[in-house]
Scaffold this motif. Structure first.
Motif, PDB file in Angstrom:
ATOM      1  N   ILE A 120       0.870  -1.180   0.000  1.00  0.00           N
ATOM      2  CA  ILE A 120       0.000   0.000   0.000  1.00  0.00           C
ATOM      3  C   ILE A 120       0.903   1.225   0.000  1.00  0.00           C
ATOM      4  N   THR A 121       1.115   1.744  -1.204  1.00  0.00           N
ATOM      5  CA  THR A 121       2.081   2.830  -1.365  1.00  0.00           C
ATOM      6  C   THR A 121       1.440   4.215  -1.454  1.00  0.00           C
ATOM      7  N   ASP A 122       0.124   4.271  -1.604  1.00  0.00           N
ATOM      8  CA  ASP A 122      -0.566   5.569  -1.581  1.00  0.00           C
ATOM      9  C   ASP A 122      -2.028   5.349  -1.210  1.00  0.00           C
ATOM     10  N   VAL A 123      -2.773   6.436  -1.134  1.00  0.00           N
ATOM     11  CA  VAL A 123      -4.164   6.381  -0.685  1.00  0.00           C
ATOM     12  C   VAL A 123      -5.026   5.525  -1.614  1.00  0.00           C
ATOM     13  N   PHE A 124      -4.793   5.601  -2.905  1.00  0.00           N
ATOM     14  CA  PHE A 124      -5.597   4.835  -3.863  1.00  0.00           C
ATOM     15  C   PHE A 124      -5.465   3.338  -3.605  1.00  0.00           C
ATOM     16  N   TYR A 125      -4.222   2.863  -3.454  1.00  0.00           N
ATOM     17  CA  TYR A 125      -4.014   1.440  -3.217  1.00  0.00           C
ATOM     18  C   TYR A 125      -4.502   1.033  -1.820  1.00  0.00           C
ATOM     19  N   GLY A 126      -4.440   1.950  -0.870  1.00  0.00           N
ATOM     20  CA  GLY A 126      -5.030   1.704   0.446  1.00  0.00           C
ATOM     21  C   GLY A 126      -6.531   1.520   0.343  1.00  0.00           C
TER      22      GLY A 126
END
Length: 177
Positions: free
Chosen positions: A134-140
């Motif tokens: 999870i490298t940014d909000v979208f992938y989170g």
């Protein structure tokens, strides 16, 4: 040759940490293969683990991929044997003993304790994996949506995994990631 011995030692040790499944060994797998021996990068390890989840059979067959990176075909064989043989032998021995101790009064307490250990190890593995994936909000948001979907429905996990992969491919293709 030393690398094959290192592979054997690392994966024999990791096999004994898999109480609760392969995810239980993931934090130590990352520590040894990425940080200590530098055999693979963390993104590569995540990719190998993801492919192991998608392929039929035990998901930890992915250790062969790490072995192959380190020592080609002999490395893959050493990693597989070292990972599955110690746990297989230990499981066989403990299973026979466990059957013999069926009426032992401490047995339920041990089972309860091992269940808690397994949950803790798997949770630690999930946290370590999430920190890399999870490298940014979208992938989170994708991770949270898949978690909630799997938690609340009886959908086959392959569908959200494939959908997430396609979203990731699309994001990469259009330069959004």
């Amino acid at each position: 040759m030393k690398q094959l011995w290192d592979l054997a030692g690392v994966f024999a040790y990791l096999s004994l940490l898999t109480v609760g499944g392969g995810m239980a060994a993931f934090p130590e797998l990352k520590e040894l293969t990425v940080n200590t021996y530098h055999w693979v990068t963390f993104p590569e390890l995540l990719h190998f683990y993801s492919l192991g989840q998608l392929s039929p059979g035990p998901n930890m067959m992915m250790v062969a991929s790490i072995g192959a990176v380190v020592g080609h075909i002999p490395g893959a064989i050493v990693a597989l044997v070292a990972f599955f043989l110690p746990t297989g032998l230990l499981t066989f021995a403990v299973g026979r003993l466990w059957t013999h101790l069926a009426t032992w009064r401490w047995r339920p307490a041990i089972q309860t304790g091992l269940g808690s250990v397994a949950v803790g190890l798997v949770l630690a593995g999930a946290i370590i994996m999430g920190m890399g994936a999870i490298t940014d909000v979208f992938y989170g948001a994708i991770g949270l949506a898949v978690f909630l979907l799997l938690w609340r429905t009886k959908i086959n996990p392959a569908y959200p995994i494939i959908a997430s992969g396609l979203i990731g491919i699309g994001m990469h293709y259009f330069g959004l990631s």
